[in-house]
Design a protein around this motif. Structure first.
Motif, mmCIF file in Angstrom:
data_model
loop_
_atom_site.group_PDB
_atom_site.id
_atom_site.type_symbol
_atom_site.label_atom_id
_atom_site.label_comp_id
_atom_site.label_asym_id
_atom_site.label_seq_id
_atom_site.Cartn_x
_atom_site.Cartn_y
_atom_site.Cartn_z
ATOM 1 N N ARG A 11 0.828 -1.217 0.000
ATOM 2 C CA ARG A 11 0.000 0.000 0.000
ATOM 3 C C ARG A 11 0.850 1.249 0.000
ATOM 4 O O ARG A 11 2.051 1.227 0.341
ATOM 5 C CB ARG A 11 -0.996 -0.015 1.143
ATOM 6 C CG ARG A 11 -0.617 -0.121 2.613
ATOM 7 C CD ARG A 11 0.670 0.291 3.084
ATOM 8 N NE ARG A 11 0.749 0.483 4.515
ATOM 9 C CZ ARG A 11 1.389 1.503 5.093
ATOM 10 N NH1 ARG A 11 2.040 2.377 4.370
ATOM 11 N NH2 ARG A 11 1.450 1.611 6.397
ATOM 12 N N ALA A 13 0.329 5.267 1.462
ATOM 13 C CA ALA A 13 -0.590 5.930 2.394
ATOM 14 C C ALA A 13 -0.225 7.398 2.606
ATOM 15 O O ALA A 13 0.213 7.784 3.690
ATOM 16 C CB ALA A 13 -0.584 5.158 3.719
ATOM 17 N N GLU A 47 -4.416 9.356 4.215
ATOM 18 C CA GLU A 47 -4.356 9.448 5.677
ATOM 19 C C GLU A 47 -4.782 10.849 6.131
ATOM 20 O O GLU A 47 -3.968 11.676 6.533
ATOM 21 C CB GLU A 47 -2.964 9.038 6.154
ATOM 22 C CG GLU A 47 -2.659 7.601 5.709
ATOM 23 C CD GLU A 47 -1.806 6.787 6.642
ATOM 24 O OE1 GLU A 47 -0.796 7.312 7.127
ATOM 25 O OE2 GLU A 47 -2.146 5.601 6.867
ATOM 26 N N TYR A 180 -2.363 8.446 14.546
ATOM 27 C CA TYR A 180 -1.886 7.736 13.352
ATOM 28 C C TYR A 180 -1.503 6.294 13.696
ATOM 29 O O TYR A 180 -1.830 5.354 12.972
ATOM 30 C CB TYR A 180 -0.696 8.516 12.763
ATOM 31 C CG TYR A 180 0.256 7.671 11.966
ATOM 32 C CD1 TYR A 180 -0.105 7.187 10.710
ATOM 33 C CD2 TYR A 180 1.509 7.322 12.471
ATOM 34 C CE1 TYR A 180 0.759 6.387 9.977
ATOM 35 C CE2 TYR A 180 2.373 6.532 11.754
ATOM 36 C CZ TYR A 180 1.997 6.058 10.506
ATOM 37 O OH TYR A 180 2.851 5.259 9.804
HETATM 38 N N1 GLU Z 1 0.878 8.949 6.018
HETATM 39 C C1 GLU Z 1 2.264 8.722 6.263
HETATM 40 C C2 GLU Z 1 3.076 9.745 5.504
HETATM 41 O O1 GLU Z 1 2.584 10.356 4.570
HETATM 42 C C3 GLU Z 1 2.701 7.342 5.818
HETATM 43 C C4 GLU Z 1 2.221 6.308 6.731
HETATM 44 C C5 GLU Z 1 2.680 4.894 6.422
HETATM 45 O O2 GLU Z 1 3.135 4.614 5.306
HETATM 46 O O3 GLU Z 1 2.556 4.077 7.329
HETATM 47 O O4 GLU Z 1 4.223 9.948 5.855
#
Ligand code: GLU
Length: 308
Positions: A11, A13, A47, A180
């Motif tokens: 994934r 994110a 996210e 998070y």
């Molecule tokens: N949302 C996080 C970021 O943009 C990444 C989170 C993840 O890959 O676990 O740094």
């Protein structure tokens, strides 16, 4: 340690706090190519849990940039802002098991504490056995105990003594937003993510996530933390360091630069090829073993210039 499940599910994110930049392209490219090399699925999760940090239009810009660079994700885009029910259910399980406790401390009150491994103040445990008289609960913290171990496919074996090196950390913030750390383990488990490939700036988060996986009875995925792109001052490229947004017009050359950053040694002429040709080369030559085994690499000024 749980053996990663097959089939492979990876994934990407991103947090929609700004447009994609070279550093995010590196993470997307590494996780996508590794998923494709395993004939796996590649999921996209926005996210956007931290609503105060959400920048209007950032999600649309991220999706457009990923599309323009030729990424294709499997299934619908998942948004954390639509999943608070799942986080609340996980939090409730932790609460009923006595794994979390309310904390009255303000950031200022713990600012002088000893430091945790990631350089943030380590919680001194003030509210661990109950709130001090007259204090009101603010955030909720999880009891960090035991050892978190994992063998990172790039950074090598990792070991964290959770109480000494991390300390009790927040899973639900004073403003009611789930942290998070909690959201990511709930989301990854529900989506069946078997392999997490992401930037090494999140290496220090992994021990916290492994603890939550353990407490919630969720499987532990395999981890590979890619080096992060830093500017010449050694700061991670990010919205905060004003990293430049990706320019779709130079997608093939930028993608070649990302492959080079990831140690794949693309031939220089590839920078003048079409996007489809660059992806074809990348798919045929991708080797995770060639990714430099370090946490960050400085990149030339073309990628870290300030936004105009
Ligand atoms: N949302 C996080 C970021 O943009 C990444 C989170 C993840 O890959 O676990 O740094």
């Amino acid at each position: 340690m749980t053996v990663p499940r097959l089939p492979y599910v990876g994934r990407f994110a991103p947090t929609p706090s700004g447009p994609l930049h070279f550093g995010s392209l590196v993470a997307a490219t590494g996780s996508w190519l590794e998923a494709r090399a395993h004939a796996g699925r590649w999921l996209l999760r926005i996210e956007d849990l931290d609503t105060p940090r959400k920048v209007p239009g950032a999600e649309e810009a991220i999706l457009a940039a990923l599309g323009a660079f030729g990424f294709e994700w499997d299934g619908p885009v998942v948004r954390q802002s639509e999943r608070t029910g799942a986080y609340a259910a996980a939090f409730e399980r932790l609460r009923q098991a006595g794994q979390v406790y309310p904390c009255a401390c303000t950031r200022r009150e713990i600012a002088d504490s000893a430091l945790a491994r990631d350089g943030s103040p380590r919680y001194p445990g003030t509210c661990r056995d109950g709130l001090p008289p007259g204090r009101r609960p603010r955030a909720w913290r999880v009891r960090a105990e035991g050892l978190a171990c994992f063998d990172d496919a790039i950074q090598g074996p990792q070991r964290e003594e959770l109480a000494e090196e991390i300390g009790d950390f927040i899973v639900r913030r004073a403003d009611g937003i789930f942290a998070y750390q909690l959201a990511v383990v709930v989301d990854d488990a529900e989506a069946g993510v078997s392999h997490v490939v992401r930037g090494a700036d999140l290496l220090e988060s992994t021990g916290r996530q492994i603890l939550l996986q353990r407490l919630l009875g969720l499987p532990q995925p395999a981890y590979a933390h890619l080096p992060v792109a830093a500017n010449t001052a050694g700061e991670k490229l990010s919205k905060q360091t004003l990293a430049r947004a990706l320019d779709a017009a130079s997608a093939p050359a930028t993608l070649v630069a990302a492959l080079d950053f990831l140690g794949q040694r693309p031939p220089p002429a590839l920078a003048r090829a079409s996007l489809a040709e660059v992806w074809a080369w990348a798919g045929a030559h991708w080797r995770l073993e060639q990714v430099p085994r370090c946490r960050s690499i400085a990149v030339a000024s073309t990628h870290d210039e300030e936004c105009p």
